[in-house]
Design an enzyme around this catalytic site. Structure first.
Site, PDB file in Angstrom:
ATOM      1  N   ASN A 190     -11.585   1.093   6.849  1.00 51.97           N
ATOM      2  CA  ASN A 190     -11.404   2.547   6.879  1.00 51.97           C
ATOM      3  C   ASN A 190     -10.079   2.900   6.230  1.00 51.97           C
ATOM      4  OD1 ASN A 190     -10.373   1.601   9.795  1.00 51.97           O
ATOM      5  ND2 ASN A 190      -9.294   3.498   9.334  1.00 51.97           N
ATOM      6  N   ASP A 191      -9.896   4.158   5.963  1.00 51.12           N
ATOM      7  CA  ASP A 191      -8.653   4.756   5.472  1.00 51.12           C
ATOM      8  C   ASP A 191      -8.117   4.144   4.176  1.00 51.12           C
ATOM      9  OD1 ASP A 191      -8.934   6.080   7.852  1.00 51.12           O
ATOM     10  OD2 ASP A 191      -6.804   6.026   8.336  1.00 51.12           O
ATOM     11  N   SER A 192      -8.059   5.015   3.165  1.00 51.28           N
ATOM     12  CA  SER A 192      -7.317   4.677   1.954  1.00 51.28           C
ATOM     13  C   SER A 192      -5.847   5.003   2.109  1.00 51.28           C
ATOM     14  CB  SER A 192      -7.877   5.473   0.770  1.00 51.28           C
ATOM     15  OG  SER A 192      -9.229   5.167   0.543  1.00 51.28           O
TER      16      SER A 192
END
Length: 514
Positions: A67-69
């Protein structure tokens, strides 16, 4: 131009489109900014990986949850470094580490050992999102949110163990100076996270941390002369009522002219700034364009640039927790986002993976100064087939389709130019639409309501008899002495949802010209 972008003017009589399409099982849903915890699933390693819907164009680890860039990318000494949230033990959220991969071209990646893991009292219950900053002397520093033994969200830092290693394989979290920001009692320590890339102005370093006070979204501003001792400013950099928790803030300058990116610390009389947040309430990314007052240490959105879900979004599909970075190599601002899964946790566990990093895109300021423009990075063309399927000079008649045959793969990169003898048939632009998000106008017009000039475009993921398909379509309107182009995709004609500029797999793909 991205799906759902604000309407923009055009005087051309041809329209050139390069599109990536994504096929996602079921309809699009929002990303979970605050992840649900499934202890019974989060430490079950994948026994096998179901390849059915895995991607060929996107960054994705071989297995398990990502998840999450917002840890995001960084360019350092000839290599791009991508940091991302990853569960090495299972395919649902949990056991999060900062995974680390490197690349020379943003396309081909080599996985390394995690850069950060939960090992210290100040991050023992979680190593969450953050960013990277390059300090003078070419010294990279990671800023990240740690969850301490008291379940408080604090801001920590890490530095490379060996700067002579071009891969920066090993990072250390010094006990001295961590956490570098410890929330006082006036800050909600359960909603205080995601420090952004620092910038330097007025002899001090600055960073912001996302938070909330009741339903007021807040970007707390911190400053430091030496990047060690940080002090909270008297006022937030920016805040907005009714928006709730601000996750993954991003703050960066954009040039008023041209497409060149700017270093995060760049200032100038005409320079604009972009402030982006990921709203936990809606699970989408929103941004405003405005002015950074370096003397008052405040960001002020331009008139008409609206905070909250009434404002601009980077992307009108499944796109969350994005992070941009300045690419010193090619002098561009590159944006990266994340898409979650719509399958459900049990299915994610069974298939052995969940989530993808979305296609990186170059972003710059529209000449109007009112919105950003974006386009997939040039390097993606490396993935194109050496023998493309071409279809030339086809006349499209009203209500008819032209099939682009010879495409047997489930993934396609499409470039198409639509030309017209005249734009005289374009219908008038309704002034009431000027203040509406483009997706609302797309919903009003749909894909089947005929207009003067449109809808025209592509039917993708089409079944044999067109019982199901995803239209990616355009309409042209008259507005004063110019023309406005509306760009939409319509998820109502199928059980699969399509997003422009992304790509996943399906057993069969047809592309037809409308």
């Amino acid at each position: 131009m991205m799906c759902g972008e604000k309407l923009r003017s055009s005087t051309a009589t041809s329209l050139h489109v390069a599109a990536f399409c994504v096929v996602v099982a079921a309809t699009i849903i929002g990303v979970q900014g605050s992840h649900k915890v499934y202890p019974e699933l989060q430490s079950l390693p994948a026994e096998k990986v179901d390849e059915t819907h895995r991607t060929g164009y996107h960054f994705q680890p071989p297995k398990h949850w990502i998840n999450d860039s917002h840890p995001g990318p960084m360019y350092f000494n000839g290599l791009y470094h991508l940091f991302y949230q990853y569960n090495p033990k299972g395919s649902v959220w949990g056991n999060i580490v900062w995974a680390h991969s490197v690349s020379k071209d943003l396309i081909n990646w080599q996985a390394l050992e995690p850069a950060i893991e939960a090992t210290k009292p100040f991050d023992i219950k979680g190593c969450w999102s953050g960013s990277a900053t390059i300090l003078p002397g070419n010294k990279p520093v990671i800023l990240y949110t740690g969850v301490d033994k008291h379940n408080r969200q604090v801001q920590d830092y890490a530095v490379p163990t060996n700067l002579s290693d071009p891969y920066l394989r090993s990072w250390v979290k010094p006990s001295k100076g961590n956490p570098f920001i410890d929330p006082d009692r006036s800050v909600n320590a359960s909603a205080f996270r995601d420090p952004t890339t620092a910038w330097f102005v007025n002899g001090e370093w600055h960073t912001v941390v996302g938070s909330k006070r009741d339903m007021v979204g807040v970007a707390y501003l911190y400053t430091s002369k030496d990047f060690k001792k940080w002090v909270r400013a008297k006022e937030p950099l920016h805040s907005a009522r009714g928006t709730g928790m601000w996750e993954c803030p991003d703050f960066y300058p954009v040039s008023p002219t041209g497409r060149r990116g700017l270093d995060t610390s760049a200032l100038g009389k005409e320079v604009k700034h972009v402030f982006k947040v990921s709203l936990d309430l809606t699970r989408f990314d929103y941004y405003t364009i405005g002015v950074y007052d370096k003397e008052k240490e405040k960001y002020v959105p331009d008139l008409g640039s609206v905070d909250s879900w009434a404002g601009l979004r980077y992307d009108y599909g499944n796109f969350y927790a994005s992070k941009s970075f300045f690419d010193y190599k090619k002098h561009r601002r590159v944006l990266w986002g994340w898409a979650n899964e719509s399958d459900g946790e049990a299915r994610d566990k069974d298939k052995g993976w969940a989530g993808i990093q979305l296609i990186p895109r170059k972003v710059w300021l529209d000449p109007s100064g009112k919105q950003l423009l974006q386009w997939p990075i040039k390097e993606l063309e490396m993935l194109r087939s050496p023998d493309p399927r071409k279809l030339n000079s086809k006349v499209l008649k009203h209500g008819r389709h032209v099939e682009v045959d010879g495409i047997t793969g489930a993934q396609a990169d499409v470039e198409v130019t639509f030309s017209f003898r005249s734009l005289d048939r374009a219908e008038p632009f309704d002034p009431k639409w000027a203040d509406l998000p483009a997706q609302d106008v797309c919903h009003q017009k749909g894909s089947t309501v005929p207009g003067g000039l449109g809808p025209f475009g592509l039917l993708t993921v089409a079944s044999e008899k067109l019982e199901e398909f995803t239209p990616v379509m355009f309409r042209v309107f008259k507005k004063g002495g110019k023309h406005v182009v509306l760009f939409c995709s319509d998820a109502t004609r199928k059980t699969f949802a399509c997003l422009v500029k992304l790509l996943l797999r399906h057993r069969e793909l047809k592309i037809l010209l409308l």
